[in-house]
Design an enzyme around this catalytic site. Structure first.
Site, PDB file in Angstrom:
ATOM      1  N   TYR A 270      18.587  38.505-148.004  1.00 40.27           N
ATOM      2  CA  TYR A 270      19.498  38.649-146.862  1.00 40.27           C
ATOM      3  C   TYR A 270      20.546  37.534-146.877  1.00 40.27           C
ATOM      4  O   TYR A 270      21.745  37.801-146.809  1.00 40.27           O
ATOM      5  CB  TYR A 270      18.680  38.601-145.570  1.00 40.27           C
ATOM      6  CG  TYR A 270      19.464  38.869-144.304  1.00 40.27           C
ATOM      7  CD1 TYR A 270      20.098  40.088-144.101  1.00 40.27           C
ATOM      8  CD2 TYR A 270      19.540  37.908-143.299  1.00 40.27           C
ATOM      9  CE1 TYR A 270      20.802  40.331-142.916  1.00 40.27           C
ATOM     10  CE2 TYR A 270      20.234  38.154-142.123  1.00 40.27           C
ATOM     11  CZ  TYR A 270      20.866  39.363-141.939  1.00 40.27           C
ATOM     12  OH  TYR A 270      21.553  39.613-140.778  1.00 40.27           O
TER      13      TYR A 270
ATOM     14  N   ARG B   3      10.630  40.900-135.044  1.00 39.35           N
ATOM     15  CA  ARG B   3      11.272  39.656-134.621  1.00 39.35           C
ATOM     16  C   ARG B   3      10.530  39.053-133.443  1.00 39.35           C
ATOM     17  O   ARG B   3       9.728  39.704-132.778  1.00 39.35           O
ATOM     18  CB  ARG B   3      12.738  39.906-134.271  1.00 39.35           C
ATOM     19  CG  ARG B   3      13.547  40.053-135.538  1.00 39.35           C
ATOM     20  CD  ARG B   3      15.014  40.036-135.257  1.00 39.35           C
ATOM     21  NE  ARG B   3      15.507  41.376-135.056  1.00 39.35           N
ATOM     22  CZ  ARG B   3      16.766  41.735-135.311  1.00 39.35           C
ATOM     23  NH1 ARG B   3      17.617  40.873-135.797  1.00 39.35           N
ATOM     24  NH2 ARG B   3      17.152  42.966-135.099  1.00 39.35           N
TER      25      ARG B   3
HETATM   26  N1  UDP Z   1       8.006  34.118-134.887  1.00 38.92           N
HETATM   27  C1  UDP Z   1       6.799  33.839-134.264  1.00 38.92           C
HETATM   28  N2  UDP Z   1       6.008  34.897-133.928  1.00 38.92           N
HETATM   29  C2  UDP Z   1       6.327  36.177-134.146  1.00 38.92           C
HETATM   30  C3  UDP Z   1       7.566  36.458-134.766  1.00 38.92           C
HETATM   31  C4  UDP Z   1       8.377  35.398-135.133  1.00 38.92           C
HETATM   32  O1  UDP Z   1       6.452  32.673-134.027  1.00 38.92           O
HETATM   33  O2  UDP Z   1       5.542  37.069-133.789  1.00 38.92           O
HETATM   34  C5  UDP Z   1       8.876  32.985-135.233  1.00 38.92           C
HETATM   35  C6  UDP Z   1       9.407  32.989-136.663  1.00 38.92           C
HETATM   36  O3  UDP Z   1       8.496  32.363-137.538  1.00 38.92           O
HETATM   37  C7  UDP Z   1      10.688  32.213-136.484  1.00 38.92           C
HETATM   38  C8  UDP Z   1      11.174  32.593-135.088  1.00 38.92           C
HETATM   39  O4  UDP Z   1      10.032  33.083-134.426  1.00 38.92           O
HETATM   40  O5  UDP Z   1      10.436  30.822-136.527  1.00 38.92           O
HETATM   41  C9  UDP Z   1      12.256  33.663-135.079  1.00 38.92           C
HETATM   42  O6  UDP Z   1      11.843  34.695-135.921  1.00 38.92           O
HETATM   43  P1  UDP Z   1      12.574  36.086-136.025  1.00 38.92           P
HETATM   44  O7  UDP Z   1      11.735  36.955-136.890  1.00 38.92           O
HETATM   45  O8  UDP Z   1      12.901  36.592-134.673  1.00 38.92           O
HETATM   46  O9  UDP Z   1      13.960  35.841-136.748  1.00 38.92           O
HETATM   47  P2  UDP Z   1      14.658  34.651-137.536  1.00 38.92           P
HETATM   48  O10 UDP Z   1      15.325  33.839-136.505  1.00 38.92           O
HETATM   49  O11 UDP Z   1      13.627  33.853-138.290  1.00 38.92           O
HETATM   50  O12 UDP Z   1      15.595  35.362-138.433  1.00 38.92           O
END
Ligand code: UDP
Length: 327
Positions: free
Chosen positions: A149, A190
């Site tokens: 990505y 997410r």
């Molecule tokens: N995250 C989390 N629990 C979840 C999903 C995501 O703690 O069930 C964390 C993930 O590891 C990251 C942040 O939340 O640090 C945001 O993750 P997301 O998948 O929303 O998108 P990113 O900002 O990483 O693209």
């Protein structure tokens, strides 16, 4: 957007794309919505299909694209965008960022249309500066799992600027930071859809890692306003702008806020941190403020509260579908 503009939105049936289409129609534009429906089912645009100024074209932008008639603007939003989706579709993600952007730029050039690329805060990778200003070059692992990505979007930015330099195309790049709101898929993996679904189902919220990593969440209507201001900005020079809400929060604190706004008594469980998960993320939006006069209007608490009914309904619908399938 300018009334009467004919606008193509790639990825127009997705979460952000569908909000853009809706707003463009409300502003009096003609909207061509192009989507391959790979990571959305099409229901996001069902309510728009009967509008006379709205046309849906099912097409995969990794294939060449032809559109009849003039176009004033292309908003290029096609791409899987959640880590779960792009890890599931790694090659498609690279193709849509590379070939898809190439095809969309070719169309913009043929039509002399303004081209706006939806880029991402992921171009900054796991940033070594916080907040991230647009002049920061980033800290990206080119061979890690997220690179499909990150590097696709970095390539997309490069080719967008190349079209400006080589062909004088009017281009804009929006670096979109974490955005949330109605129409997010409850299963997109997410953090907010996960926490909301878990809280509303009474399941424990899954925090990856320590929960000390940060994100900054922007409500979708704020993002849409920023995108449209950027698209209609008159200057011929390329513009690269961060769009996001600078109110930074740890993932742990976000989990507690979700429990509060949903009134859930779910607990919290800790899971391993995915590889290359950025430790901090916060947009420096001084440029957006200065050039576009844009600043997010929806505070996180308010946005979180207002999105709860959407997730409640979406979960009920998902439950109905599941029980029908099992029956
Ligand atoms: N995250 C989390 N629990 C979840 C999903 C995501 O703690 O069930 C964390 C993930 O590891 C990251 C942040 O939340 O640090 C945001 O993750 P997301 O998948 O929303 O998108 P990113 O900002 O990483 O693209």
């Amino acid at each position: 957007m300018q009334r009467g503009w004919r606008v193509l939105v790639t990825g127009g049936a997705g979460f952000v794309g569908s909000h853009l289409c809706e707003r463009l129609l409300a502003d009096g534009c003609e909207v061509l919505c192009l989507d391959n429906l790979k990571t959305s089912g099409g229901e996001n645009i069902d309510h728009l299909r009967s509008a006379p100024e709205f046309t849906f074209v099912r097409h995969d932008i990794t294939q060449p694209v032809f559109v009849e008639g003039p176009l004033d603007c292309i908003l290029h939003f096609a791409s899987p965008a959640s880590p779960r989706d792009y890890l599931r579709h790694p090659i498609h993600t690279l193709k849509v960022g590379g070939l898809g952007t190439y095809h969309a730029l070719g169309l913009a050039k043929a039509k002399q249309a303004t081209f706006l690329l939806a880029s991402t805060s992921e171009v900054y990778g796991d940033p070594e500066v916080n907040p991230q200003p647009e002049h920061y070059w980033g800290h990206v692992n080119p061979v890690g799992p997220r690179s499909v990505y990150d590097e696709a979007k970095r390539y997309a930015e490069a080719i967008t600027l190349a079209y400006h330099r080589a062909h004088g195309l009017r281009v804009r790049i929006a670096r979109v930071f974490n955005t949330y709101g109605p129409r997010m898929r409850v299963d997109d993996g997410r953090v907010l859809p996960n926490f909301m679904s878990q809280a509303l189902r009474g399941e424990p919220l899954t925090i990856y890692g320590t929960g000390l990593q940060t994100r900054s969440l922007c409500y979708v209507t704020d993002l849409v306003e920023g995108i449209l201001r950027l698209a209609r900005f008159g200057a011929p020079e390329p513009l690269i702008i961060n769009l996001g809400n600078p109110d930074e929060v740890t993932v742990g604190a976000l989990a507690r806020e979700v429990l509060e706004v949903t009134g859930s008594s779910s607990g919290i469980v800790y899971r391993p941190l995915p590889e290359d998960d950025p430790r901090v993320r916060r947009p420096d939006i001084r440029r957006a403020r200065r050039i576009l006069g844009w600043t997010p209007a929806v505070p996180r608490r308010e946005g979180l509260r207002s999105v709860v009914p959407y997730f409640r309904k979406a979960l009920q619908e998902a439950e109905c579908v599941r029980s029908r399938v099992e029956a």
